[in-house]
Motif scaffolding. Structure first.
Motif, PDB file in Angstrom:
ATOM      1  N   GLN A  84      38.168  46.305  41.201  1.00  0.00           N
ATOM      2  CA  GLN A  84      38.608  45.757  39.909  1.00  0.00           C
ATOM      3  C   GLN A  84      40.122  45.813  39.734  1.00  0.00           C
ATOM      4  O   GLN A  84      40.732  44.805  39.363  1.00  0.00           O
ATOM      5  CB  GLN A  84      37.900  46.452  38.755  1.00  0.00           C
ATOM      6  CG  GLN A  84      38.235  45.801  37.427  1.00  0.00           C
ATOM      7  CD  GLN A  84      37.346  46.279  36.301  1.00  0.00           C
ATOM      8  OE1 GLN A  84      36.507  47.143  36.491  1.00  0.00           O
ATOM      9  NE2 GLN A  84      37.538  45.706  35.132  1.00  0.00           N
ATOM     10  N   GLN A  88      42.510  42.531  39.442  1.00  0.00           N
ATOM     11  CA  GLN A  88      43.316  42.378  38.224  1.00  0.00           C
ATOM     12  C   GLN A  88      44.776  42.150  38.569  1.00  0.00           C
ATOM     13  O   GLN A  88      45.439  41.305  37.968  1.00  0.00           O
ATOM     14  CB  GLN A  88      43.167  43.612  37.322  1.00  0.00           C
ATOM     15  CG  GLN A  88      43.917  43.496  36.007  1.00  0.00           C
ATOM     16  CD  GLN A  88      43.395  42.369  35.138  1.00  0.00           C
ATOM     17  OE1 GLN A  88      42.203  42.261  34.906  1.00  0.00           O
ATOM     18  NE2 GLN A  88      44.283  41.528  34.639  1.00  0.00           N
ATOM     19  N   GLU A 114      27.068  42.564  42.663  1.00  0.00           N
ATOM     20  CA  GLU A 114      27.961  43.501  41.979  1.00  0.00           C
ATOM     21  C   GLU A 114      29.408  43.020  42.052  1.00  0.00           C
ATOM     22  O   GLU A 114      30.145  43.072  41.058  1.00  0.00           O
ATOM     23  CB  GLU A 114      27.863  44.893  42.604  1.00  0.00           C
ATOM     24  CG  GLU A 114      26.635  45.677  42.232  1.00  0.00           C
ATOM     25  CD  GLU A 114      26.653  47.047  42.873  1.00  0.00           C
ATOM     26  OE1 GLU A 114      27.621  47.802  42.634  1.00  0.00           O
ATOM     27  OE2 GLU A 114      25.704  47.357  43.615  1.00  0.00           O
ATOM     28  N   GLN A 116      30.379  39.951  42.484  1.00  0.00           N
ATOM     29  CA  GLN A 116      30.483  38.753  41.646  1.00  0.00           C
ATOM     30  C   GLN A 116      30.590  39.135  40.165  1.00  0.00           C
ATOM     31  O   GLN A 116      31.364  38.529  39.422  1.00  0.00           O
ATOM     32  CB  GLN A 116      29.286  37.840  41.872  1.00  0.00           C
ATOM     33  CG  GLN A 116      29.385  36.531  41.133  1.00  0.00           C
ATOM     34  CD  GLN A 116      28.242  35.593  41.455  1.00  0.00           C
ATOM     35  OE1 GLN A 116      27.326  35.933  42.190  1.00  0.00           O
ATOM     36  NE2 GLN A 116      28.300  34.403  40.888  1.00  0.00           N
ATOM     37  N   GLU A 117      29.857  40.143  39.738  1.00  0.00           N
ATOM     38  CA  GLU A 117      29.937  40.588  38.341  1.00  0.00           C
ATOM     39  C   GLU A 117      31.316  41.148  38.004  1.00  0.00           C
ATOM     40  O   GLU A 117      31.842  40.910  36.915  1.00  0.00           O
ATOM     41  CB  GLU A 117      28.871  41.647  38.067  1.00  0.00           C
ATOM     42  CG  GLU A 117      27.478  41.082  37.955  1.00  0.00           C
ATOM     43  CD  GLU A 117      26.423  42.164  37.761  1.00  0.00           C
ATOM     44  OE1 GLU A 117      26.791  43.323  37.465  1.00  0.00           O
ATOM     45  OE2 GLU A 117      25.231  41.842  37.898  1.00  0.00           O
ATOM     46  N   VAL A 118      31.905  41.894  38.943  1.00  0.00           N
ATOM     47  CA  VAL A 118      33.256  42.428  38.714  1.00  0.00           C
ATOM     48  C   VAL A 118      34.250  41.278  38.565  1.00  0.00           C
ATOM     49  O   VAL A 118      35.101  41.287  37.669  1.00  0.00           O
ATOM     50  CB  VAL A 118      33.679  43.374  39.867  1.00  0.00           C
ATOM     51  CG1 VAL A 118      35.148  43.737  39.759  1.00  0.00           C
ATOM     52  CG2 VAL A 118      32.823  44.623  39.873  1.00  0.00           C
ATOM     53  N   THR A 120      33.625  38.100  37.677  1.00  0.00           N
ATOM     54  CA  THR A 120      33.420  37.343  36.438  1.00  0.00           C
ATOM     55  C   THR A 120      33.799  38.159  35.209  1.00  0.00           C
ATOM     56  O   THR A 120      34.191  37.580  34.196  1.00  0.00           O
ATOM     57  CB  THR A 120      31.958  36.865  36.318  1.00  0.00           C
ATOM     58  OG1 THR A 120      31.087  37.988  36.443  1.00  0.00           O
ATOM     59  CG2 THR A 120      31.627  35.833  37.371  1.00  0.00           C
ATOM     60  N   SER A 121      33.702  39.488  35.275  1.00  0.00           N
ATOM     61  CA  SER A 121      34.118  40.305  34.127  1.00  0.00           C
ATOM     62  C   SER A 121      35.625  40.205  33.890  1.00  0.00           C
ATOM     63  O   SER A 121      36.092  40.411  32.775  1.00  0.00           O
ATOM     64  CB  SER A 121      33.716  41.768  34.336  1.00  0.00           C
ATOM     65  OG  SER A 121      34.506  42.374  35.340  1.00  0.00           O
ATOM     66  N   LEU A 122      36.374  39.876  34.939  1.00  0.00           N
ATOM     67  CA  LEU A 122      37.820  39.673  34.809  1.00  0.00           C
ATOM     68  C   LEU A 122      38.155  38.231  34.434  1.00  0.00           C
ATOM     69  O   LEU A 122      39.323  37.851  34.395  1.00  0.00           O
ATOM     70  CB  LEU A 122      38.523  40.047  36.118  1.00  0.00           C
ATOM     71  CG  LEU A 122      38.430  41.515  36.517  1.00  0.00           C
ATOM     72  CD1 LEU A 122      38.966  41.717  37.927  1.00  0.00           C
ATOM     73  CD2 LEU A 122      39.204  42.372  35.545  1.00  0.00           C
ATOM     74  N   GLN A 123      37.123  37.427  34.192  1.00  0.00           N
ATOM     75  CA  GLN A 123      37.261  36.008  33.819  1.00  0.00           C
ATOM     76  C   GLN A 123      38.005  35.217  34.887  1.00  0.00           C
ATOM     77  O   GLN A 123      38.859  34.374  34.597  1.00  0.00           O
ATOM     78  CB  GLN A 123      37.930  35.867  32.461  1.00  0.00           C
ATOM     79  CG  GLN A 123      37.126  36.506  31.352  1.00  0.00           C
ATOM     80  CD  GLN A 123      37.807  36.423  30.006  1.00  0.00           C
ATOM     81  OE1 GLN A 123      38.978  36.098  29.905  1.00  0.00           O
ATOM     82  NE2 GLN A 123      37.060  36.716  28.956  1.00  0.00           N
TER      83      GLN A 123
END
Length: 133
Positions: A84, A88, A114, A116-118, A120-123
């Motif tokens: 992450q 970022q 997992e 992919q979720e990280v 997408t959580s960062l947009q």
């Protein structure tokens, strides 16, 4: 006669100054170098799963997930928990960042999801890359 020799002398001294043109060329060169986006490779070769259709993308970053749950970004190995801050910082460097996620054929689907979720959580837009069938 004197005026005639002065006119000939003035014609011989006329030269085109190339300095402004060179300045413009160097400014354009610097502009294109600064605005270029370089693709960061994951640093490892993977075997991609097969599908029937493959969309060609021109991503900013390729992220590879290996069978041993390693995630490779820019020739460096990370765990899912450590990616992450790396992603970022890449997004901060390039706000129009696009990621293509590559999962090895033997990689666990849970690990790929997992990652992919990280992302997408960062947009960050993420696309999954596969081999055509």
């Amino acid at each position: 006669m004197r005026a005639k020799s002065r006119a000939i002398q003035d014609e011989e001294e006329i030269e085109l100054d190339m300095t402004p043109m060179l300045d413009v060329v160097f400014i354009l060169l610097i502009f294109f170098i600064v605005t270029a986006v370089f693709v960061k490779r994951p640093g490892v070769d993977i075997e991609k799963p097969l599908i029937s259709e493959d969309d060609e993308r021109n991503p900013s970053v390729l992220v590879a997930v290996m069978p041993n749950d390693q995630v490779w970004i820019d020739k460096t190995s990370y765990t899912v928990q450590n990616i992450q801050p790396v992603l970022q910082s890449l997004k901060d460097q390039n706000p129009e960042l696009e990621i293509v996620l590559q999962g090895d054929q033997e990689a666990k689907i849970g690990t790929v999801l997992e990652v992919q979720e990280v992302i997408t959580s960062l947009q960050i837009p993420v696309f999954v890359n596969t081999e055509p069938q």
